[in-house]
Enzyme design. Structure first.
Site, PDB file in Angstrom:
ATOM      1  N   SER A 137       0.835  -1.208   0.000  1.00  0.00           N
ATOM      2  CA  SER A 137       0.000   0.000   0.000  1.00  0.00           C
ATOM      3  C   SER A 137       0.868   1.255   0.000  1.00  0.00           C
ATOM      4  O   SER A 137       0.633   2.194  -0.765  1.00  0.00           O
ATOM      5  CB  SER A 137      -0.893   0.034   1.240  1.00  0.00           C
ATOM      6  N   THR A 138       1.866   1.270   0.881  1.00  0.00           N
ATOM      7  CA  THR A 138       2.740   2.443   0.989  1.00  0.00           C
ATOM      8  C   THR A 138       3.518   2.664  -0.304  1.00  0.00           C
ATOM      9  O   THR A 138       3.860   3.798  -0.645  1.00  0.00           O
ATOM     10  CB  THR A 138       3.727   2.225   2.167  1.00  0.00           C
ATOM     11  N   TYR A 179      -1.244 -11.059   2.928  1.00  0.00           N
ATOM     12  CA  TYR A 179      -1.399  -9.653   3.321  1.00  0.00           C
ATOM     13  C   TYR A 179      -2.865  -9.449   3.702  1.00  0.00           C
ATOM     14  O   TYR A 179      -3.729  -9.333   2.842  1.00  0.00           O
ATOM     15  CB  TYR A 179      -0.975  -8.748   2.165  1.00  0.00           C
ATOM     16  N   LYS A 231       1.012 -10.833   7.083  1.00  0.00           N
ATOM     17  CA  LYS A 231       1.195  -9.413   7.407  1.00  0.00           C
ATOM     18  C   LYS A 231      -0.165  -8.975   7.938  1.00  0.00           C
ATOM     19  O   LYS A 231      -1.138  -8.862   7.179  1.00  0.00           O
ATOM     20  CB  LYS A 231       1.589  -8.619   6.164  1.00  0.00           C
ATOM     21  N   THR A 290      -2.473  -6.534   9.212  1.00  0.00           N
ATOM     22  CA  THR A 290      -2.851  -5.120   9.363  1.00  0.00           C
ATOM     23  C   THR A 290      -4.319  -5.075   9.755  1.00  0.00           C
ATOM     24  O   THR A 290      -5.203  -4.906   8.921  1.00  0.00           O
ATOM     25  CB  THR A 290      -2.580  -4.343   8.064  1.00  0.00           C
ATOM     26  N   GLY A 332       0.921  -4.936  11.219  1.00  0.00           N
ATOM     27  CA  GLY A 332       0.905  -3.918  10.169  1.00  0.00           C
ATOM     28  C   GLY A 332       0.428  -2.546  10.578  1.00  0.00           C
ATOM     29  O   GLY A 332       0.586  -1.600   9.817  1.00  0.00           O
ATOM     30  N   GLU A 379       0.664   2.175  14.802  1.00  0.00           N
ATOM     31  CA  GLU A 379       0.148   2.790  16.033  1.00  0.00           C
ATOM     32  C   GLU A 379      -0.296   1.739  17.050  1.00  0.00           C
ATOM     33  O   GLU A 379      -0.598   2.058  18.190  1.00  0.00           O
ATOM     34  CB  GLU A 379      -1.003   3.757  15.707  1.00  0.00           C
ATOM     35  N   SER A 410       4.503   1.784   7.233  1.00  0.00           N
ATOM     36  CA  SER A 410       4.862   2.959   6.441  1.00  0.00           C
ATOM     37  C   SER A 410       5.708   3.949   7.239  1.00  0.00           C
ATOM     38  O   SER A 410       6.687   4.503   6.739  1.00  0.00           O
ATOM     39  CB  SER A 410       3.590   3.651   5.958  1.00  0.00           C
TER      40      SER A 410
HETATM   41  O1  NGF Z   1      -0.970   2.121   4.752  1.00  0.00           O
HETATM   42  C1  NGF Z   1      -1.633   1.382   5.442  1.00  0.00           C
HETATM   43  C2  NGF Z   1      -3.098   1.295   5.201  1.00  0.00           C
HETATM   44  N1  NGF Z   1      -1.145   0.650   6.402  1.00  0.00           N
HETATM   45  C3  NGF Z   1       0.266   0.645   6.708  1.00  0.00           C
HETATM   46  C4  NGF Z   1       0.778  -0.769   6.580  1.00  0.00           C
HETATM   47  O2  NGF Z   1       0.053  -1.652   7.374  1.00  0.00           O
HETATM   48  C5  NGF Z   1       0.644  -1.295   5.163  1.00  0.00           C
HETATM   49  C6  NGF Z   1       0.538   1.195   8.084  1.00  0.00           C
HETATM   50  O3  NGF Z   1       1.917   1.295   8.249  1.00  0.00           O
HETATM   51  C7  NGF Z   1       1.760  -0.916   4.352  1.00  0.00           C
HETATM   52  O4  NGF Z   1       2.493  -0.091   4.763  1.00  0.00           O
HETATM   53  C8  NGF Z   1       1.992  -1.479   3.020  1.00  0.00           C
HETATM   54  O5  NGF Z   1       1.330  -2.399   2.578  1.00  0.00           O
HETATM   55  O6  NGF Z   1       2.875  -0.959   2.344  1.00  0.00           O
HETATM   56  C9  NGF Z   1      -0.123   2.567   8.296  1.00  0.00           C
HETATM   57  O7  NGF Z   1       0.271   3.465   7.294  1.00  0.00           O
HETATM   58  C10 NGF Z   1       0.234   3.143   9.660  1.00  0.00           C
HETATM   59  O8  NGF Z   1      -0.049   2.204  10.652  1.00  0.00           O
HETATM   60  C11 NGF Z   1      -0.534   4.444   9.920  1.00  0.00           C
HETATM   61  O9  NGF Z   1      -1.897   4.173  10.085  1.00  0.00           O
HETATM   62  O10 NGF Z   1      -3.785   0.902   6.329  1.00  0.00           O
END
Ligand code: NGF
Length: 291
Positions: A46-47, A135, A163, A165, A187, A190, A206
């Protein structure tokens, strides 16, 4: 006790026209290795804005990250796609490059049945000699797998973990205890501390592109039994994450990276392009948490 693993969810640098910027991607990888000292990178998630990239762009990102990392850290290629043909092609591509792990998002949008989801994972893995992390991100996919469904997916020995999340800690506890030998990486940045308490193997996120040293200190404190310190560090991280989200997290991650000396470009439309207000917000985040 094994050391907890810290993976950054690799960002993809773009120019203002939405073209990928390979130099920016290399610079991000270098920062993650040299400064953040991460254990690995999660590529094309996602990031990485991968669901907005075409197949060739995903391949370029995977290759660029692989070349720059040069074997220094673990790499996970997220290959999941609603186009199963593309997912299979990317799984083969990443495996041939040398990626030691794959991951695939649960297929979304069409309300697939569990049987269809299971077939999707088995198809992706059928012709590749590699391992895969499921994922699971129900808030974005609408797919919330149960413990029994994870067990069915794990019948494929190439599926080695999740993973995770998901803010469902009851399910995390069930899954952790049902599958003690599987790799479970948390994932939601926070929610890392409660996930550590449930004995996840580490995390992917991220915000670790910016905040990895603080998070490493939190995980070390947790492992050393210093829960008070771990809680304090999670609290600072959560203040930062709250500020990032309020300022629009994806573009802001890149703006803060620029203050840290890495030109990660901008996000890809339809995500928001930086405004002067957003830039001011990013500068304030940098000064408050990273200076
Ligand atoms: O970006 C998201 C959407 N989640 C990310 C992560 O779980 C997924 C998380 O770090 C990810 O980074 C990826 O697949 O590349 C959040 O950005 C972070 O916890 C702030 O809410 O949920």
């Amino acid at each position: 006790m094994t050391k907890k693993l810290l993976y950054a969810a690799q960002m993809t640098a773009f120019d203002k026209d939405g073209n990928i910027n390979l130099d920016g991607i290399r610079a991000l990888v270098r920062y993650n290795i040299d400064v953040n000292k991460v254990d690995g990178l999660y590529v094309c998630g996602s990031t990485g804005e991968a669901f907005m990239l075409n197949t060739d762009e995903k391949k370029q990102v995977m290759k660029t990250v692989y070349d720059e990392a040069n074997g220094a850290i673990d790499l996970v290629a997220q290959v999941g796609s609603l186009n199963l043909k593309e997912a299979k092609e990317l799984a083969k591509y990443a495996t041939d490059l040398g990626y030691p792990k794959l991951s695939a998002v649960t297929p979304f949008y069409y309300n697939f049945t569990f049987e269809q989801i299971k077939n999707y994972y088995n198809e992706i893995l059928k012709d590749v000699d590699n391992k895969l992390l499921i994922y699971s991100i129900p808030a974005l996919t609408g797919v919330a797998l149960t413990t029994d469904q994870f067990a069915e997916l794990f019948e494929n020995p190439k599926i080695i973990g999740i993973k995770y999340t998901n803010a469902d800690f009851y399910l995390l506890e069930r899954v952790r205890n049902a599958f003690p030998d599987k790799l479970i990486l948390s994932g939601f940045d926070e929610m890392l501390l409660p996930a550590l308490a449930l004995n996840v193997d580490g995390c992917i996120g991220s915000t670790y592109n910016l905040n990895a040293p603080r998070v490493r200190a939190e995980m070390d404190a947790f492992e050393a039994g210093d829960i008070e310190k771990a809680r304090e560090l999670q609290h600072i991280s959560n203040d930062m994450i709250t500020d990032l989200i309020a300022n629009d997290i994806y573009p802001t991650l890149k703006l803060v990276m620029k203050h840290l000396g890495v030109d990660a470009g901008v996000v890809k439309k339809p995500m928001s392009q930086p405004t002067p207000e957003m830039e001011a917000g990013a500068k304030a985040i940098y000064e408050k948490y990273f200076k």
